[in-house]
Design a protein around this motif. Sequence first.
Motif, short mmCIF file in Angstrom:
data_model
loop_
_atom_site.label_atom_id
_atom_site.label_comp_id
_atom_site.label_asym_id
_atom_site.label_seq_id
_atom_site.Cartn_x
_atom_site.Cartn_y
_atom_site.Cartn_z
N GLY A 263 0.54 -1.04 0.38
CA GLY A 263 0.31 0.45 -0.01
C GLY A 263 0.84 1.67 0.16
N GLN A 264 1.80 1.35 0.14
CA GLN A 264 3.04 2.14 -0.26
C GLN A 264 3.89 2.28 -1.10
N PRO A 265 4.47 3.12 -2.16
CA PRO A 265 4.74 3.52 -2.94
C PRO A 265 6.23 2.83 -2.80
N GLU A 266 7.15 2.99 -3.59
CA GLU A 266 8.44 2.36 -3.55
C GLU A 266 9.64 3.51 -3.06
N ARG A 267 10.19 3.59 -1.70
CA ARG A 267 11.90 4.16 -1.17
C ARG A 267 12.31 4.35 -1.59
N ARG A 268 13.28 4.93 -1.86
CA ARG A 268 15.03 4.72 -1.53
C ARG A 268 15.26 5.42 -0.44
N VAL A 269 16.65 4.76 0.21
CA VAL A 269 17.00 5.16 1.28
C VAL A 269 18.62 5.04 2.06
N ALA A 270 18.77 5.65 2.01
CA ALA A 270 20.43 5.46 2.64
C ALA A 270 20.95 4.56 3.74
N LEU A 271 21.78 3.73 2.70
CA LEU A 271 21.89 2.33 3.59
C LEU A 271 23.49 1.76 3.28
N GLN A 272 23.97 2.87 3.50
CA GLN A 272 25.28 3.35 2.28
C GLN A 272 26.37 2.27 3.25
N ARG A 273 26.94 1.72 3.91
CA ARG A 273 28.31 0.77 4.18
C ARG A 273 29.22 1.82 5.43
N ARG A 274 29.23 1.27 6.10
CA ARG A 274 29.54 2.33 7.13
C ARG A 274 31.21 2.27 7.23
N SER A 275 31.64 2.99 7.88
CA SER A 275 33.10 2.93 7.87
C SER A 275 33.55 2.58 9.11
N ILE A 276 35.22 2.47 9.46
CA ILE A 276 35.62 2.06 10.70
C ILE A 276 35.30 2.81 11.71
N ARG A 277 35.59 4.45 11.36
CA ARG A 277 35.49 5.18 11.84
C ARG A 277 34.62 6.23 12.09
N ASP A 278 33.53 5.74 11.82
CA ASP A 278 31.45 5.67 11.95
C ASP A 278 31.34 4.48 13.14
N CYS A 279 31.63 3.20 12.45
CA CYS A 279 31.33 2.79 13.70
C CYS A 279 31.97 2.22 14.97
N LEU A 280 33.36 2.60 15.11
CA LEU A 280 34.37 3.23 16.62
C LEU A 280 33.82 3.92 17.01
N ALA A 281 33.25 5.41 16.14
CA ALA A 281 32.85 6.34 16.79
C ALA A 281 31.28 6.47 17.79
N GLU A 282 30.81 5.41 17.54
CA GLU A 282 29.09 4.86 17.51
C GLU A 282 29.67 4.38 19.01
N GLU A 283 30.47 2.77 19.49
CA GLU A 283 30.51 2.14 20.31
C GLU A 283 31.63 2.57 21.67
N LEU A 284 31.98 3.96 21.51
CA LEU A 284 32.86 4.79 22.24
C LEU A 284 31.08 5.91 23.12
N ARG A 285 30.18 4.96 22.41
CA ARG A 285 29.27 6.46 23.07
C ARG A 285 28.59 6.13 24.24
N ARG A 286 28.71 4.84 23.99
CA ARG A 286 28.37 3.63 25.32
C ARG A 286 29.19 3.11 26.01
N LEU A 287 29.28 2.85 27.55
CA LEU A 287 30.42 1.72 28.09
C LEU A 287 29.88 1.31 29.23
N ASP A 288 28.45 0.67 28.83
CA ASP A 288 27.74 -0.45 29.41
C ASP A 288 27.69 -1.85 28.43
N PRO A 289 27.32 -2.52 29.14
CA PRO A 289 27.21 -4.03 28.52
C PRO A 289 25.62 -3.49 27.46
N ASP A 290 25.94 -4.65 26.05
CA ASP A 290 25.05 -3.66 25.00
C ASP A 290 24.17 -5.11 25.02
#
Length: 382
Positions: A263-290
């Motif tokens: 029931g919805q039109p086709e949508r294009r979304v941003a799903l680019q492969r993430r860089s090491i820098r982005d992944c590392l920065a995200e992990e450094l945002r939390r220090l508690d267990p995941d």
Amino acid sequence: MIIDLPSTTTSRINSKLVRLRDEGGAVTLGRVLTLVIVTNDGEKTEEAVEAANDASREHPCRVIVVARGARKASPRLDAQIRVGGDAGASEVIVLRLYGELADEGASCVVPLLLPDTPVVAWWPFEAPAVPAKDPIGVLAQRRITDAAAEKNPIKALEQRRSAYTPGDTDLAWTRLTLWRAMLASALDLPPFERVVDAEVSGEADSPSTELLAAWLASGLKIPVKRTKAVRGEGICLVTLDRKSGGVELSRPDGRVGTLLQPGQPERRVALQRRSIRDCLAEELRRLDPDEVYELALKSLGKVVRGRAHTAKPAAARKPAAKAAPKSDSAKADSAKADSAKAAEKVSAKGVPAKVSAAKTSGGKAVVAKSKDSKPSASKASS
């Protein structure tokens, strides 16, 4: 600025850091953690340092690089201090350990840790079998590995599962953040129906594909099929089937994704492969267990292996609409057509008959035989 300290000790490194602080200002102010990078000395060491420098612009920290050199060499510690533009928003201390010191990285790191700040250990390439029991892993509140950088990513992921300790995480999991967000938002929209079937397709050696399938299995409480993609890199396609139709999220080129919903039109979304820098920065945002990562690891056993992806598009998987009931006039026309077909069949069998279309009863044709219908004796004998 880069300062080389060949054949040095940790005491001399600390003394040099104090002098740099006195000469150029308090370089340790504002540091929120100590990031320890453990790797073998080589060209890839600089790749890890650059990623840490970029991540430090979001999380100012002291970066200590433990670069293990040749173990057959004489024991030696070569250090390098980087501050200013060569260290991003951090200060980088590179420790190159040779000989017997190559296995004593933790002893060299302890005197250089920032006081009263958390410690994060990162193995950008090969990681120990049990990171929490590694001498440097014992010092850290968070331990970051990367199964995709291992020689056998799938086997490495299974090792992470068996050796998991609260505080462990893997960049293969961090690369799923955009996929998880898109799928969760798609299921949050009406119709709020239960997913009855799910399939994840990606490269055969993609640990992120394995974790995404396990995450869906843990959240949807159903077995999830994991197939090998015919083309594409990393994760390529996710399909979720419901009664009203399927949800399909695909990324064949590794950059832009396509979301299909009933029931919805086709949508294009941003799903680019993430860089090491982005992944590392995200992990450094939390220090508690995941805890979510832990559940995904435990659900790897619920993933069902399948062949190459053969699923139909979401629009094709939508159940067909029921046919509308026929009206009375349509029923009458259908009855007349059936009567005519029946009469033709009777005539085709060689039984002479006179069919009167007007003689009908209850929608059924009445077949009247003539008096001449009885075959002659000569015909019967032949």
